[in-house]
Design a protein around this motif. Structure first.
Motif, PDB file in Angstrom:
ATOM      1  N   ALA A  79       0.787   5.136   1.602  1.00 34.57           N
ATOM      2  CA  ALA A  79       0.167   5.889   2.699  1.00 34.57           C
ATOM      3  C   ALA A  79       0.741   7.304   2.734  1.00 34.57           C
ATOM      4  CB  ALA A  79       0.417   5.198   4.033  1.00 34.57           C
ATOM      5  N   GLY A 100      -5.271   2.487  -0.695  1.00 33.72           N
ATOM      6  CA  GLY A 100      -3.817   2.555  -0.687  1.00 33.72           C
ATOM      7  C   GLY A 100      -3.163   2.114  -1.983  1.00 33.72           C
ATOM      8  N   THR A 132       1.049   1.754  -6.121  1.00 32.99           N
ATOM      9  CA  THR A 132       1.642   0.543  -5.565  1.00 32.99           C
ATOM     10  C   THR A 132       2.152  -0.384  -6.658  1.00 32.99           C
ATOM     11  OG1 THR A 132       0.134   0.645  -3.688  1.00 32.99           O
ATOM     12  CG2 THR A 132       1.229  -1.450  -4.087  1.00 32.99           C
ATOM     13  N   GLY A 170      -1.505   6.919  -3.998  1.00 34.16           N
ATOM     14  CA  GLY A 170      -1.450   8.023  -3.042  1.00 34.16           C
ATOM     15  C   GLY A 170      -0.916   9.266  -3.722  1.00 34.16           C
ATOM     16  N   ILE A 219       0.831  -1.211   0.000  1.00 36.58           N
ATOM     17  CA  ILE A 219       0.000   0.000   0.000  1.00 36.58           C
ATOM     18  C   ILE A 219       0.862   1.258   0.000  1.00 36.58           C
ATOM     19  CG2 ILE A 219      -2.031  -1.004   1.119  1.00 36.58           C
ATOM     20  CD1 ILE A 219      -1.132   0.231   3.739  1.00 36.58           C
ATOM     21  N   GLN A 274      -1.125  -2.622   7.750  1.00 34.91           N
ATOM     22  CA  GLN A 274      -1.525  -1.233   7.532  1.00 34.91           C
ATOM     23  C   GLN A 274      -1.095  -0.332   8.689  1.00 34.91           C
ATOM     24  OE1 GLN A 274      -5.717  -1.252   6.604  1.00 34.91           O
ATOM     25  NE2 GLN A 274      -5.395  -2.153   4.598  1.00 34.91           N
ATOM     26  N   ILE A 307      -5.860   9.396  -0.956  1.00 34.18           N
ATOM     27  CA  ILE A 307      -5.556   7.970  -1.064  1.00 34.18           C
ATOM     28  C   ILE A 307      -6.696   7.290  -1.812  1.00 34.18           C
ATOM     29  CG2 ILE A 307      -5.283   5.791   0.196  1.00 34.18           C
ATOM     30  CD1 ILE A 307      -2.822   7.472   0.395  1.00 34.18           C
TER      31      ILE A 307
END
Length: 310
Positions: free
Chosen positions: A62, A163, A289, A166, A60, A91, A159
């Motif tokens: 963030a 995720g 990602t 971002g 992910i 997470q 986001i």
């Protein structure tokens, strides 16, 4: 006690841990091999090394914002599977990474990994990652981070899809209200959806433009061999402008435009005028990602066939 190369080699063969980690373990335990094994296991380094060869292309992205949204960071942390990426423990760990990355003075990942881990000051960031690998059971990687800071305005964050993407947007403005913040979020969503490469045309390398002109000129002449230079130049510039409108955020057509024609730049101007503000979109950062990473192909039928043939 002096730590010999032979001792380090033996511990490495026993645990699969890295040479430097083995030396640290033996130094910390004064050469006691059993205690060194325990030391490595406690820090998650022994089992982490066994997973290091696995492809980690899921995970992910963030963000973390501090100082009234005047400073922010976007980070990407990878894991092997989407299942782990959706895991609450993973997470939470990524949120901790972002919280440290927003304050780091490191200029690159190597420097960041060498820092003391704020959540447990007995570990470095690298050692804390290894510990998480041992707990979660998959190879993981802190791939990248980018900080942004804006004293004369704020940073907006968005986001997408839990995720998968971002975005940070640097907004310089003398008015900060709900309308301006909504505009900034809309622009962040635009960047997430349309994947611009640059904020404005001013960022585009002139060498790139000249190279495109050369290619497009040959292309245009092949299409219209009898056309004069003026027509060819018009065709080339038209195509370059079309390309720039796709790759430059402020030149893109604003996705929420009612007429389907308004650019992002015009949208910003509209909001600025309505709020009596001076607004400049200075920069953005977009992380997706796994972009650019090799992903493992799971062909279970081929795997079964391979095992049967063996």
């Amino acid at each position: 006690m002096a730590i010999s190369a032979g001792m380090v080699k033996e511990l490495r063969e026993m645990t699969g841990a890295g040479m430097m980690d083995c030396k640290k373990a033996l130094t910390a335990t004064e050469g006691n091999m059993d205690a060194a094994v325990d030391w490595l296991r406690e820090k998650g380094l022994a089992s982490a090394q066994k997973k290091a060869g696995r492809i980690a292309a899921e995970g992910i992205v963030a963000t973390c914002l501090i100082n009234d949204d005047k400073k922010a960071v976007v980070v990407e942390v990878n894991a092997e599977t989407d299942f782990v990426a959706k895991n609450e423990k993973f997470q939470s760990y990524v949120a901790d990474v972002a919280a440290q990355a927003v304050k780091t003075t490191a200029s690159d990942i190597d420097g960041f990994m060498a820092e003391t881990w704020e959540k447990d000051t007995t570990l470095t960031v690298k050692e804390a990652l290894a510990s998480q690998i041992a707990i979660i059971g998959e190879n993981m990687n802190i791939r990248r981070f980018r900080q942004m800071e804006e004293e004369n305005g704020f940073i907006a964050s968005y986001i997408h899809a839990g995720g998968k993407i971002g975005v940070l947007v640097d907004v310089e403005t003398d008015v900060i209200n709900d309308d301006v913040k909504e505009m900034a979020k809309n622009i962040a969503m635009q960047a997430a959806a349309l994947k611009p490469l640059y904020t404005s045309r001013a960022e585009v390398d002139q060498e790139y433009i000249e190279k495109e002109k050369e290619i497009l000129t040959v292309q245009a002449k092949n299409e219209k061999p009898d056309a004069n230079d003026k027509i060819i130049d018009g065709m080339v510039m038209g195509r370059i402008n079309k390309e720039l409108k796709e790759i430059c955020l402020l030149d893109q057509v604003y996705v929420k435009a009612e007429d389907g024609k308004q650019t992002v730049s015009k949208y910003v101007d509209e909001v600025a005028k309505a709020n009596g503000a001076k607004i400049v979109i200075k920069a953005f950062a977009r992380f997706e990602t796994g972009e650019g990473l090799e992903k493992k192909n799971e062909d279970f039928a081929a795997e079964v066939a391979k095992q049967m043939n063996a």
